[in-house]
Design a protein around this motif. Structure first.
Motif, PDB file in Angstrom:
ATOM      1  N   HIS A  59     118.476 -25.370 -17.344  1.00  0.00           N
ATOM      2  CA  HIS A  59     119.643 -25.396 -18.236  1.00  0.00           C
ATOM      3  C   HIS A  59     119.957 -23.989 -18.763  1.00  0.00           C
ATOM      4  O   HIS A  59     119.394 -23.558 -19.762  1.00  0.00           O
ATOM      5  CB  HIS A  59     119.301 -26.342 -19.389  1.00  0.00           C
ATOM      6  CG  HIS A  59     120.448 -26.722 -20.254  1.00  0.00           C
ATOM      7  ND1 HIS A  59     120.496 -27.908 -20.937  1.00  0.00           N
ATOM      8  CD2 HIS A  59     121.597 -26.084 -20.570  1.00  0.00           C
ATOM      9  CE1 HIS A  59     121.620 -27.982 -21.628  1.00  0.00           C
ATOM     10  NE2 HIS A  59     122.298 -26.878 -21.432  1.00  0.00           N
ATOM     11  N   HIS A  61     123.052 -21.104 -19.646  1.00  0.00           N
ATOM     12  CA  HIS A  61     124.460 -20.701 -19.787  1.00  0.00           C
ATOM     13  C   HIS A  61     124.554 -19.183 -19.668  1.00  0.00           C
ATOM     14  O   HIS A  61     124.063 -18.465 -20.531  1.00  0.00           O
ATOM     15  CB  HIS A  61     125.013 -21.123 -21.157  1.00  0.00           C
ATOM     16  CG  HIS A  61     124.991 -22.603 -21.378  1.00  0.00           C
ATOM     17  ND1 HIS A  61     126.017 -23.425 -20.992  1.00  0.00           N
ATOM     18  CD2 HIS A  61     124.055 -23.417 -21.939  1.00  0.00           C
ATOM     19  CE1 HIS A  61     125.725 -24.683 -21.311  1.00  0.00           C
ATOM     20  NE2 HIS A  61     124.536 -24.701 -21.880  1.00  0.00           N
ATOM     21  N   LYS A 143     127.694 -32.227 -15.419  1.00  0.00           N
ATOM     22  CA  LYS A 143     127.406 -32.223 -16.858  1.00  0.00           C
ATOM     23  C   LYS A 143     128.562 -32.828 -17.630  1.00  0.00           C
ATOM     24  O   LYS A 143     129.718 -32.493 -17.394  1.00  0.00           O
ATOM     25  CB  LYS A 143     127.180 -30.768 -17.322  1.00  0.00           C
ATOM     26  CG  LYS A 143     127.055 -30.559 -18.829  1.00  0.00           C
ATOM     27  CD  LYS A 143     125.632 -30.677 -19.326  1.00  0.00           C
ATOM     28  CE  LYS A 143     125.514 -30.463 -20.827  1.00  0.00           C
ATOM     29  NZ  LYS A 143     125.324 -29.066 -21.212  1.00  0.00           N
ATOM     30  N   HIS A 251     118.706 -31.323 -23.440  1.00  0.00           N
ATOM     31  CA  HIS A 251     118.323 -30.847 -24.780  1.00  0.00           C
ATOM     32  C   HIS A 251     118.137 -31.945 -25.831  1.00  0.00           C
ATOM     33  O   HIS A 251     118.837 -31.986 -26.822  1.00  0.00           O
ATOM     34  CB  HIS A 251     119.269 -29.764 -25.297  1.00  0.00           C
ATOM     35  CG  HIS A 251     120.746 -30.014 -25.099  1.00  0.00           C
ATOM     36  ND1 HIS A 251     121.343 -31.185 -25.410  1.00  0.00           N
ATOM     37  CD2 HIS A 251     121.728 -29.206 -24.607  1.00  0.00           C
ATOM     38  CE1 HIS A 251     122.618 -31.102 -25.134  1.00  0.00           C
ATOM     39  NE2 HIS A 251     122.882 -29.917 -24.637  1.00  0.00           N
ATOM     40  N   ASP A 322     118.437 -24.151 -22.394  1.00  0.00           N
ATOM     41  CA  ASP A 322     119.780 -24.103 -22.986  1.00  0.00           C
ATOM     42  C   ASP A 322     120.097 -22.652 -23.383  1.00  0.00           C
ATOM     43  O   ASP A 322     120.791 -22.404 -24.374  1.00  0.00           O
ATOM     44  CB  ASP A 322     119.890 -25.046 -24.197  1.00  0.00           C
ATOM     45  CG  ASP A 322     121.328 -25.415 -24.512  1.00  0.00           C
ATOM     46  OD1 ASP A 322     122.229 -25.046 -23.735  1.00  0.00           O
ATOM     47  OD2 ASP A 322     121.552 -26.052 -25.556  1.00  0.00           O
TER      48      ASP A 322
HETATM   49 ZN   LIG Z   1     123.688 -26.280 -22.748  1.00  0.00          ZN
END
Ligand SMILES: [Zn+2]
Length: 466
Positions: A59, A61, A143, A251, A322
């Motif tokens: 995960h 970004h 997602k 998450h 995340d």
């Molecule tokens: Zn995320």
């Protein structure tokens, strides 16, 4: 015959357990686990370190606050230093995949230090129609952001490659979108990754908190209550059972969410669960300021120990970070928690946190660590046994860790795009000291020695879950 390389003198964590064997590498693959030492061009002496399958961060970004052509270089560098050999990008496009996927892929080819792969975020009808196109291009997981809609529907999409302007879009991930993403993913045989927070509940909570002039991370947590997670989990699980879709809750870090997920599993929903290092370490009680603002919020010490407990009872499958590659000037753009940006970097500290807080505090075993950080992710996302395991025929993705190495975390350690880290000043015991990707050392003693561009896109086949 002479092989390319051998790793000697390390304790190797295999699917069958810990073995003291040499790992023979040829042509980027593992070709043997042996007690003898055949002739090899290169010898990597493990000096008693532990060899684990390269970490897969499920995960990540990057490409949102700097374009992917730049972000791939900076963030995959951090990944390599942190022992991560595969990073799974959470791609968010404001427009069409048919129009923009190719340019995103092109801009990220030739720029990664480690391997990478992509989850596609789906926000609207047009993108739902393009899910098949994504699958045909090796993007086989999707997602859903159930937290985005109404007056909390603003989101920064990934930047257009080679540009530097933030790309804010208003979206509405309503029930119709949720149902259709789940239905379509099921028909394609793909899992849906879910950000499970009900946007209406969050919107309402934030409004109330602002009216009461509340501030701080406790207020942030209160404004996005655990019930908002529970509601979203119920909603999407109903659809998943209806269509036979496999869900992957991203998450998850609260007691109520974990309990609800268990209930949904008990009635036959196919579910995988991801938690993040911050839900295993941070609470609004032990954090000051706004740096640890994240969605869903960090909760209490009690929630932290509940997450560890659920790991212990095998209710958590993976650890993703995340990771959000952002910077302080944007992160702290306002004067209160409401204006602060959510998300923070974490890919570099994933493994050190788990080694220090998990292994060295005897909360998890090495076997469990490997399942959580590599094997399960590879299985869920169609990369096993190429990735996620140290066995004959697998990619030689190996992270060598020193369980005794003690070091203080500093943001500069990793040299990524971000200029801060929530773990600044923490002393962690247990660090990766060598990151090996397809047989090549890409990072060693917290120095990157690989080349940007060596990391390749992994196109993933559809995973058969049944
Ligand atoms: Zn995320």
């Amino acid at each position: 015959m002479t092989y390319d390389a051998v790793i000697t003198n390390s304790h190797v964590v295999t699917d069958q357990g810990l073995v003291d064997k040499n790992i023979i590498i040829d042509d980027g693959k593992i070709v043997g686990l042996t007690t003898d030492e055949p002739s090899c061009d290169e010898k990597i002496n493990g000096h008693g370190l532990v060899s684990i399958p390269g970490v897969i961060d499920t995960h990540v970004h990057y490409g949102v606050y700097s374009p992917i052509d730049k972000a791939a270089v900076t963030e995959s560098r951090v990944a390599a230093l942190g022992g991560v050999t595969t990073m799974m990008r959470m791609l968010r496009l404001g427009d069409s995949y048919k129009r923009s996927l190719a340019s995103q892929l092109e801009a990220s080819a030739g720029t990664h230090f480690v391997d990478y792969t992509i989850h596609a975020s789906i926000f609207n009808k047009q993108q739902i129609e393009e899910m098949k196109f994504c699958v045909e291009n090796g993007v086989t997981s999707f997602k859903l952001y159930m937290n985005l809609g109404a007056d909390v529907g603003h989101v920064y999409m990934d930047m257009v490659p080679n540009t530097t302007s933030l790309h804010e879009v208003k979206v509405e991930v309503n029930l119709e979108i949720v149902e259709n993403v789940v239905r379509t993913a099921a028909s394609l045989g793909c899992p849906v990754l879910v950000h499970a927070e009900d946007y209406e509940a969050c919107s309402c909570g934030i409004k109330t908190a602002k009216e009461k002039k509340k501030d701080g991370l406790a207020a942030w947590s209160e404004s996005r209550p655990q019930e908002a997670e529970v509601k979203a989990i119920q909603t999407v699980s109903n659809f998943a059972r209806k269509y036979g879709c496999t869900l992957y809750f991203a998450h998850i870090g609260s007691r109520s969410a974990l309990k609800q997920i268990q209930k949904e599993k008990n009635v036959g929903t196919k579910i995988f669960v991801e938690t993040c290092p911050h839900y295993l370490t941070l609470s609004y009680e032990n954090q000051k300021g706004y740096l640890a603002k994240v969605m869903p919020p960090i909760r209490t010490a009690e929630d932290i120990s509940f997450v560890w407990d659920t790991i212990d009872t095998n209710q958590v499958d993976t650890i993703g970070t995340d990771h959000v590659a952002n910077q302080l000037k944007l992160k702290l753009k306002g004067s209160d928690v409401w204006d602060a940006l959510a998300g923070f970097p974490g890919i570099g500290t994933l493994l050190p946190i788990l080694l220090s807080e998990g292994i060295n505090k005897k909360r998890i075993t090495l076997q469990k660590l490997v399942q959580l950080t590599s094997t399960n992710a590879a299985k869920i996302f169609g990369m096993y046994p190429k990735k996620g395991t140290i066995e004959n025929g697998s990619d030689a993705d190996i992270t060598m860790v020193d369980l005794k190495k003690k070091m203080r975390v500093r943001s500069e350690l990793f040299g990524g795009f971000s200029d801060y880290i929530v773990y600044e000043g923490w002393t962690l015991t247990g660090w990766p000291v060598k990151t090996i990707l397809r047989g090549e050392i890409v990072a060693e003693d917290l120095q990157v020695v690989g080349k940007a561009g060596f990391g390749k896109l992994i196109k993933r086949p559809v995973t058969a879950f049944n």
